[in-house]
Write a protein that holds these residues in place. Structure first.
Motif, mmCIF file in Angstrom:
data_model
loop_
_atom_site.group_PDB
_atom_site.id
_atom_site.type_symbol
_atom_site.label_atom_id
_atom_site.label_comp_id
_atom_site.label_asym_id
_atom_site.label_seq_id
_atom_site.Cartn_x
_atom_site.Cartn_y
_atom_site.Cartn_z
ATOM 1 N N THR A 528 0.899 -0.663 -0.128
ATOM 2 C CA THR A 528 0.242 0.067 0.246
ATOM 3 C C THR A 528 0.969 1.573 -0.029
ATOM 4 O OG1 THR A 528 -1.533 -1.288 1.144
ATOM 5 C CG2 THR A 528 -1.498 1.105 1.464
ATOM 6 N N ALA A 529 2.090 1.396 1.274
ATOM 7 C CA ALA A 529 3.028 2.064 0.809
ATOM 8 C C ALA A 529 3.869 2.714 -0.247
ATOM 9 C CB ALA A 529 3.830 2.135 2.705
ATOM 10 N N GLN A 531 2.605 1.679 -3.212
ATOM 11 C CA GLN A 531 1.485 1.891 -4.201
ATOM 12 C C GLN A 531 1.247 3.272 -4.119
ATOM 13 O OE1 GLN A 531 -2.218 -0.120 -4.339
ATOM 14 N NE2 GLN A 531 -2.873 0.909 -6.340
ATOM 15 N N VAL A 532 0.866 4.155 -2.830
ATOM 16 C CA VAL A 532 0.762 5.529 -2.831
ATOM 17 C C VAL A 532 2.463 6.788 -3.417
ATOM 18 C CG1 VAL A 532 0.758 6.968 -1.134
ATOM 19 C CG2 VAL A 532 -0.692 4.852 -0.821
ATOM 20 N N ASP A 535 2.712 5.909 -7.244
ATOM 21 C CA ASP A 535 1.444 6.403 -8.096
ATOM 22 C C ASP A 535 2.053 7.426 -7.737
ATOM 23 O OD1 ASP A 535 0.313 4.410 -7.794
ATOM 24 O OD2 ASP A 535 -1.412 4.645 -6.244
#
Length: 700
Positions: A528-529, A531-532, A535
């Protein structure tokens, strides 16, 4: 009994004749010098009075002996009758006890077999459940591994396409061709490999779009967009397909993991239940095996007791039968002896009354006066021969202490030649028969002594062999009992180890589940980190690369070009490295769990096999022990029988000594004396037949 009476009468007659013969011989010898006051009849009367006293004394002695015999008969009859009743009651009780113990032994054997069958069925069920669990775990691990690889590949493809999905077509065209080919290969591989899983998930349009992208990944985005496509780039449709596939795989993975946890929990509960049932069954088998051994031991002891009691009962019955017969014979003999002695005493009393009367006294005075004796002294030559023969027999009778010869010597003076010769012939015949009977008796005694000795030696050897066998059997039984105890202890220890191994396995599996969950949660958070950050930094880079200066004069100086943080690349790489490490740790944990599970299952299988083998060994040893105990009982019975036979042989030997020792010890002396007695009788007969007495004197 008739023989006893004849012997008693013969003894009385012999004693009377001996005393009479001796008295009359002395009276005739002393009559030459005696006066009228010392007549022979007076001594006869004295002798008859002595006989009365002797008969009364013998009667008193017989009565004392009979009283002792009667007391012995009553006491032993009462004791043996009571002992027989007690033995019969004891035999009935022991027989009932043996039947109950035999039935109990059969019941315990049946229960043990049923318990062993139940344990085998539970163990078989557990083995089947373990095999099913192993298969489920293998399928889960393979499926989980496949899904994790697919999820990882889809995430990588989504990461590649996310760059185009958030920008313009030009940004996508600037992507390397190899990346496009990789995304297409990933999509094709996942569609093919998980076709059944994706059934109903993708629409026909999405499948068609995916197929076109897989066939021409580099040309797919060059086509002019239609009216509907003009609002979104073509990469968005592929991106959506990949996202939908990713969600489907992750959802299926989560469901598989939950199912695996449920299967694992159900297997653990089933295993614990079956192990508890097996443990309870084994405990019952151990308890019933001990009870069976105790029952068999009591049964064997009861059989020994009933055999011993039967042997004692048989001996008591034989003794009681012998006692009744002996006491009955003693009663009859006592009655006969009383009657005979009473008749004898009456005869002596009547004779004494006849000889003691006044008329008899006057008659004897006239008969035995000196003048008559002087006239009778001039006898004929036949009287001389009679006197010579009588003197010969008297001398031999004195030397041999033979009452019969003394009686015959006296009778020889009174009787005629014919009667004396017949008496001599009868006595010689009787002596020869006695001599022959004594030889037979001696041969019988010698043979019986030899036979008794041989049988005794044989039974002693048999007794020694039986004692050695008893010692060997007792040692074997003791060794088997110790071996059975050791096997039971080993089985109990293996069951404890099996239980501990199961508990340790459960703890290890719980730790594994926690570790895997932690690793996967860590990976999820890191992704998740990542991906953030991805992005943001990927979009920023794309927008900076696509910015173009407008036509016209340049604007005034503004901000400097925005640059990514110098540490962003290192952070992203570090996160990716941590994710890789977490995946590696997860894979290592899965492999360790699989190895531990396999090792545990192998341990359970080997331990159960060892328990089964030792249980069979216990059963075999118990059977051998039971047979040895049976042989021990039989051997002890045989030993007791041999001891009884040895006692009987010893008693018979004592009877032989009582009957034969005197004969064997004095055989030669008695034979010699009897030969001399026969020779003296023959000489006396020869003298009576006309032989000269001097020749016999010289020969003597």
């Amino acid at each position: 009994m008739a023989a006893v009476l004849r012997l008693a009468k013969l003894a009385v007659f012999s004693t009377a004749c001996t005393h009479l013969g001796s008295a009359l011989s002395l009276d005739i010898q002393d009559s030459k010098d005696a006066d009228a006051k010392n007549r022979p009849v007076t001594k006869v009367i004295t002798l008859l009075k002595d006989m009365q006293k002797q008969l009364q004394k013998e009667a008193d002695e017989d009565e004392a002996i009979y009283d002792k015999m009667a007391c012995w008969c009553q006491t032993n009859d009462r004791e043996k009758t009571e002992a027989i009743k007690t033995a019969e009651v004891r035999i009935d009780g022991l027989t009932t006890k043996i039947e109950e113990l035999t039935a109990g032994s059969a019941r315990l054997n049946t229960e043990i077999k049923n318990l062993e069958k139940e344990i085998a069925e539970n163990q078989d069920s557990l083995d089947k459940a373990t095999a099913i669990r192993e298969k489920q775990l293998a399928e889960f691990n393979a499926e989980e591994k496949d899904l994790l690889e697919s999820i990882s590949a889809l995430k990588a493809a989504i990461t590649v396409l996310s760059k185009h999905h958030g920008g313009s077509t030009g940004g996508f065209l600037q992507m390397p061709k190899t990346h496009m080919l990789g995304v297409a290969a990933t999509l094709q591989n996942e569609l093919t490999k998980h076709a059944s899983l994706l059934e109903g998930v993708l629409t026909p349009t999405e499948r068609k779009a995916a197929a076109l992208f897989v066939q021409q990944p580099t040309d797919y985005f060059d086509a002019a967009p239609t009216f509907k496509q003009s609002y979104a780039p073509q990469s968005g449709e592929i991106f959506g397909i990949l996202r939908q596939m990713l969600e489907t795989f992750e959802s299926n993975l989560s469901a598989s993991q939950k199912e695996e946890l449920a299967n694992q929990q159900a297997y653990g509960e089933l295993k614990a239940a079956k192990e508890d049932e097996i443990k309870a069954g084994q405990a019952q088998i151990d308890s019933k095996t001990g009870e069976l051994a105790d029952t068999d031991e009591k049964n064997a002891q009861a059989k020994v007791d009933v055999d011993d009691t039967k042997a004692s009962l048989s001996a008591d019955e034989q003794f009681l039968s012998m006692l009744k017969e002996k006491c009955s014979m003693a009663d009859k003999e006592w009655e006969e002896r009383q009657k005979t002695r009473q008749l004898e005493m009456e005869a002596v009393s009547q004779a004494l009354a006849v000889l003691s009367g006044d008329d008899a006294h006057d008659l004897f005075t006239r008969t035995f006066n000196p003048s008559f004796l002087q006239r009778s002294s001039s006898s004929s030559s036949s009287s001389d021969r009679r006197s010579a023969a009588s003197a010969l027999l008297a001398r031999v009778a004195e030397r041999l202490h033979s009452p019969r010869l003394a009686t015959l010597a006296y009778n020889l003076k009174l009787d005629a030649f014919t009667r004396v010769k017949k008496a001599i012939d009868d006595m010689v015949t009787q002596l020869l028969k006695e001599q022959e009977d004594e030889v037979k008796h001696k041969d019988f005694c010698t043979g019986e002594f030899n036979t008794n000795q041989l049988q005794t030696e044989k039974k002693e050897r048999t007794k020694e062999d039986l004692l050695a066998s008893i010692e060997d059997l007792e040692m074997t039984i003791d060794e088997l009992a110790k071996a059975i105890d050791e096997l039971n202890a080993e089985i109990a220890e293996m069951q404890v180890q099996l239980k501990r191994a199961g508990e340790d396995r459960e703890k290890e599996n719980a730790e594994f589940q926690t570790t895997v969950a932690d690793q996967r949660e860590t990976q999820k958070l890191l992704k998740t980190a990542l991906q953030v950050l991805g992005d943001f930094y990927n979009k920023k880079t794309a927008s900076l690369l696509q910015r173009q200066e407008p036509a016209g004069p340049p604007p005034p100086a503004g901000f400097e070009t925005y640059k990514n943080n110098a540490g962003s690349g290192g952070v992203i790489q570090l996160i990716q490295q941590i994710i890789s490490d977490a995946k590696a740790m997860e894979a290592e944990a899965i492999r360790s769990e699989e190895d531990a599970q396999k090792a545990y299952e192998d341990f359970v299988k080997e331990t159960n096999a060892s328990i089964e083998a030792k249980s069979k060994d216990i059963v075999e040893k118990s059977e051998v022990k039971a047979r040895a105990e049976g042989e021990l009982v039989e051997t002890k019975e045989a030993k007791e029988a041999v001891i009884l036979e040895l006692e009987q042989l010893s008693n018979y030997n004592a009877q032989l000594h009582q009957s034969c020792d005197f004969v064997l010890k004095n055989f030669d002396l008695r034979q010699t004396a009897r030969d001399e007695e026969i020779e003296a009788l023959r000489q006396a007969k020869a003298i009576l037949s006309g032989a000269k007495f001097d020749n016999f004197l010289q020969r003597s």
